[in-house]
Design a protein around this motif. Structure first.
Motif: not given
Length: 731
Positions: A28-35, A41-51
């Motif tokens: 949940v925290a990672a998705r909020r971070f991504d949002a 104008g930035f975004k987490l890569s799939a690998g960073l989001l999963a980690e």
């Protein structure tokens, strides 16, 4: 300190270091971070989001807070960008009508009425004396309330942040990359290197530190830690002394030497003694900086240390008490006797100097035999010349084709630029061809075999970063001479500055030129609206920071070139202010939004240069109507005060004409040479899932060169993007 190092890693590499820690449910925290990242104008890569999703929530929240602060600063969203006209770009008034409204307000004010009336009676009015002029008339919150939300568009910028290794590993890797760079670093990178060096003194070191300025920064840290110094010339010691006092390690500007402790004096003198004892001929380098050596000698007291007699010789030469002819004087002596082949032969002892002097030697050689001798000398020493010098000469040679004495553009290390008539005779075509073949063969020999080579076509017109000083710190910044496409309906420039001690007025302007570089129009505080667009209004004091914007409708531009510039009207220069930067945004016509929207920022670069007029880049429309950016990173000297676009438009036009006549050496050149030894070569713009046809993907790693790191590359692949493009330059 750890968090400061983490910020450096994110800024330089666009990787987020993830420390070892407890596992947990951080999804949940990672998705909020991504949002939150996507809002700027930035975004987490799939690998960073999963980690991050598999880490403890508190760990994710801590990383998110630090990273968000860093990327907001990268894009320029760490400050509040207000505008003078609250609903800019809508309802910007005609310039004369606006000025008259300021006058009317001043005449209605009891405090300003008399002074304004007196000025009007004299026929000369100072706008800065009008209470309504130059200062924000509304709060930042009121400005936000006047604007609709930004509508999302497919063309909005998305910069991907990738998964990094542990903070320690990333810090070490960044340190060795900067310290071991074969091209000179910019001022900001040198400062970052100093921070990293202090942390990495006891860790892994690069095999060599080839750039002298970088070596001085590292030596300062090594001296404080009691480690061995990296010295092989007397000038290395002088640069180290400058670094100790926070001076200019490039030796362009004087450094004020102060008292030194005995341990430091002993270390410097011992280093000097060892260098001269090993190679007495290096005393010849003293003459180039004679006065600096005299000043340093007053602080080192070499006469107190008789055990280092060779160090004392350095200062004897500086004072003129001993002779050590400089290498350059010996070369000039031969040239003075018209002994060109003798001068070339002497220069073979200093291969880099020979390559830098080749044009002059070839022009001085008045017979085919003499030219053959000069070229033969160059061929013998080519393997011992630094890669960036080889490529710099290659760029020089490809631009030596003007036989009718055109314009010659000079750009110094700090971005200062000027134009002179080119009076040099052209090089003979056969000489150019032979020299070009030599340089290309030498470069090809040094380039590592790329294996499977994958290249994004968008990177081909990026100029090779032969010096870090040819760029500025920021987001989306490319080296001077690079060309990149511009796609969108609205082009919006912005500048921000915050003064340090005294009132400072910067003026954002945009000059529009036709195909012959003649002035069509401009936008500035003296021309708030034109057919092309609008100016956000003049801010004349930046105690709390100030922003100015220019909105351009690309389809309405009547010229071929648009040259944005930042003029210093009064106050502190670009190197004095607390902060100053320039950038541009691209939007679709229907997007609306605030004047500054980080998601639409395509480029943001710091303004740190020697002049009073900054020229970050220019925009050019091709014959097919498409726009592209040409990167300048230049500064004009300008006037001490009151710089305006109207006054410097001729200088800008002449400079732009000269620059466009030159062809920089680009990534296209090196990738063509690399393709000769590549296993396979593919151009890939990301439009398909992979650059290979079905079933044709390589089993092993690839070498990828592009503007952004793509997902899905095989493990062990080498990735070269603008963040580390200097690694493409062979040593």
């Amino acid at each position: 300190m750890v968090h400061a190092l983490e910020r450096l890693v994110v800024r330089h590499t666009l990787r987020v270091p993830v420390p070892a820690g407890a596992a947990g449910d951080g999804a949940v925290a990672a998705r909020r971070f991504d949002a939150a990242l996507m809002s700027v104008g930035f975004k987490l890569s799939a690998g960073l989001l999963a980690e991050l999703s598999g880490r403890a929530p508190e760990t994710v929240v801590a990383i998110a807070g630090r990273t968000l602060d860093t990327v907001r600063e990268i894009v320029g969203d760490h400050v509040r960008h207000n505008v003078y006209f609250v609903d800019f770009p809508a309802n910007v008034p005609d310039t004369f009508e606006f000025w008259m409204s300021c006058v009317a307000e001043a005449l209605a004010d009891d405090k300003s009425r008399a002074a304004t009336a007196e000025q009007l009676s004299s026929g000369v009015l100072d706008l800065l004396t009008l209470p309504a002029y130059g200062n924000y008339r509304h709060t930042y919150a009121e400005m936000l309330a006047a604007h609709d939300e930004l509508l999302a568009a497919a063309g909005d910028r998305v910069t991907v942040l990738h998964l990094g290794r542990t903070p320690a590993d990333e810090t070490t890797a960044l340190y060795t990359a900067l310290a071991g760079s074969v091209t000179p670093l910019g001022e900001d990178d040198l400062k970052d290197l100093a921070v990293l060096a202090e942390h990495c003194t006891d860790g892994p070191q690069p095999e060599t530190i080839p750039v002298r300025e970088s070596r001085a920064v590292v030596n300062r840290v090594r001296l404080a830690a009691g480690a061995d110094l990296l010295l092989d010339t007397v000038t290395d010691v002088l640069r180290l002394a400058c670094a100790l006092f926070g001076g200019d390690v490039s030796l362009r500007e004087p450094t004020r030497f102060r008292a030194l402790s005995r341990p430091v004096r002993r270390a410097l003198l011992a280093g000097l003694d060892a260098v001269v004892a090993a190679a007495p001929d290096k005393l010849a380098d003293v003459a180039a900086h004679r006065e600096r050596w005299k000043r340093l000698g007053e602080r080192l007291h070499p006469h107190e240390y008789p055990r280092w007699p060779h160090a004392a010789e350095v200062f004897a030469v500086a004072r003129g008490e001993a002779q050590a002819r400089s290498f350059d004087s010996l070369v000039e002596e031969r040239l003075g006797r018209d002994d060109v082949t003798g001068a070339a032969e002497l220069l073979t002892a200093a291969p880099g100097r020979l390559f830098r002097a080749l044009d002059r030697l070839l022009r001085a050689a008045d017979t085919p035999a003499a030219r053959d001798a000069v070229l033969a000398a160059a061929e013998r020493v080519a393997p011992r010349v630094a890669g960036r010098v080889v490529l710099s000469l290659r760029e020089h040679v490809q631009n030596r084709t003007d036989a009718d004495g055109g314009q010659r553009v000079f750009v110094n290390r700090t971005g200062g630029a000027w134009v002179r008539a080119d009076t040099r005779p052209p090089l003979p075509e056969d000489v150019r061809e032979r020299l070009t073949a030599l340089l290309d063969d030498e470069t090809r020999r040094r380039l590592p075999a790329p294996g499977h080579l994958v290249v994004d076509p968008a990177v081909l017109d990026v100029a090779l970063p032969l010096s870090g000083r040819a760029t500025a710190a920021g987001l989306g910044v490319l080296p001077r001479g690079s060309v990149s496409p511009v796609e969108g309906d609205l082009l919006r420039f912005f500048t921000y500055w915050k003064q340090t001690r005294r009132s400072t007025d910067y003026d954002l302007s945009a000059l529009v030129l036709d195909a012959d570089h003649a002035t069509v129009t401009w936008l500035s505080y003296t021309e708030l609206t034109t057919l092309e667009g609008a100016h956000s209004g003049d801010i004349t004091d930046a105690a709390d920071g100030a922003s100015e914007f220019i909105d351009l409708r690309l389809g309405a531009v009547r010229g071929t070139f648009v040259v944005p510039q930042v003029n210093i009207y009064s106050g502190e220069d670009f190197e004095e202010v607390e902060e100053s930067f320039f950038g541009y945004m691209l939007r679709e016509a229907e997007q609306r939004g605030r004047p500054f929207e980080p998601r639409t920022v395509r480029m943001k670069s710091d303004l740190r240069g020697p002049g009073r007029v900054a020229l970050p880049l220019a925009f050019q429309r091709d014959d097919d109507g498409r726009w592209k950016a040409r990167w300048l990173h230049l500064y004009l000297r300008g006037e001490p005060s009151a710089n305006r676009v109207e006054e410097n438009r001729v200088s800008v036009s002449v400079l732009l004409r000269g620059l466009l006549a030159r062809t920089p050496l680009t990534v296209r050149h090196l990738t063509a040479l690399m393709a000769d030894t590549a296993t396979t070569t593919r151009l890939w713009d990301g439009g398909t899932a992979t650059p290979w046809d079905a079933g044709a993907a390589p089993e092993g790693p690839v070498t990828y060169i592009g503007l952004e790191r793509p997902a899905g590359l095989p493990a062990g692949s080498r990735v070269l993007t603008p963040e580390n493009l200097r690694d493409l330059i062979p040593s």
